[in-house]
Design a protein around this motif. Sequence first.
Motif, mmCIF file in Angstrom:
data_model
loop_
_atom_site.group_PDB
_atom_site.id
_atom_site.type_symbol
_atom_site.label_atom_id
_atom_site.label_comp_id
_atom_site.label_asym_id
_atom_site.label_seq_id
_atom_site.Cartn_x
_atom_site.Cartn_y
_atom_site.Cartn_z
ATOM 1 N N THR A 26 0.841 -1.193 0.000
ATOM 2 C CA THR A 26 0.000 0.000 0.000
ATOM 3 C C THR A 26 0.875 1.242 0.000
ATOM 4 N N VAL A 27 0.599 2.133 -0.938
ATOM 5 C CA VAL A 27 1.334 3.391 -1.081
ATOM 6 C C VAL A 27 0.343 4.539 -0.950
ATOM 7 N N GLY A 76 -2.106 7.843 -10.685
ATOM 8 C CA GLY A 76 -2.658 6.874 -11.627
ATOM 9 C C GLY A 76 -1.601 6.322 -12.569
ATOM 10 N N VAL A 77 -0.674 7.169 -12.983
ATOM 11 C CA VAL A 77 0.436 6.719 -13.830
ATOM 12 C C VAL A 77 1.306 5.738 -13.038
ATOM 13 N N ALA A 78 1.560 6.058 -11.769
ATOM 14 C CA ALA A 78 2.333 5.146 -10.913
ATOM 15 C C ALA A 78 1.600 3.826 -10.729
ATOM 16 N N GLU A 127 -0.286 -5.475 -7.838
ATOM 17 C CA GLU A 127 0.163 -5.849 -6.500
ATOM 18 C C GLU A 127 0.414 -4.642 -5.598
ATOM 19 N N VAL A 128 0.239 -3.432 -6.141
ATOM 20 C CA VAL A 128 0.455 -2.215 -5.367
ATOM 21 C C VAL A 128 -0.837 -1.409 -5.351
ATOM 22 N N GLN A 129 -1.326 -1.120 -4.170
ATOM 23 C CA GLN A 129 -2.507 -0.278 -4.022
ATOM 24 C C GLN A 129 -2.034 1.160 -3.824
ATOM 25 N N LEU A 167 0.205 0.645 5.990
ATOM 26 C CA LEU A 167 0.740 1.103 4.703
ATOM 27 C C LEU A 167 2.223 0.809 4.663
ATOM 28 N N ASP A 168 2.739 0.733 3.464
ATOM 29 C CA ASP A 168 4.138 0.381 3.254
ATOM 30 C C ASP A 168 4.989 1.561 2.867
ATOM 31 N N VAL A 169 4.422 2.493 2.101
ATOM 32 C CA VAL A 169 5.182 3.630 1.584
ATOM 33 C C VAL A 169 4.324 4.881 1.651
ATOM 34 N N LEU A 170 4.951 5.990 2.036
ATOM 35 C CA LEU A 170 4.312 7.297 1.995
ATOM 36 C C LEU A 170 5.119 8.163 1.030
#
Length: 85
Positions: free
Chosen positions: A3-4, A31-33, A40-42, A79-82
């Motif tokens: 989760t990002v 959205g591009v990311a 596999e990435v939210q 979450l995994d990344v901010l």
Amino acid sequence: MNTVVCFGDSNTWGHNPANGLRFGYHERWPGVARAALGPEVQIIEEGMNGRTTVWDDPVEGHMSGLAYLGPCLKSHRPLDVLVIM
């Protein structure tokens, strides 16, 4: 799944300066990311037009990114990344 959270201002929100509206879901940088990173990435879009770093807007009020960041992160746990943009 990872989760990002993408936290930012009008750039993250997708403000289109040509017409004042919002760019489409797949045109905004989150959205591009999302498309580049795959299923596999939210990606959670937390952009707000007019958000500031630490100050409230004298007219609209609650625009301080600092004041909202803590509750925002709590609401999206775990979450995994901010990403702050």
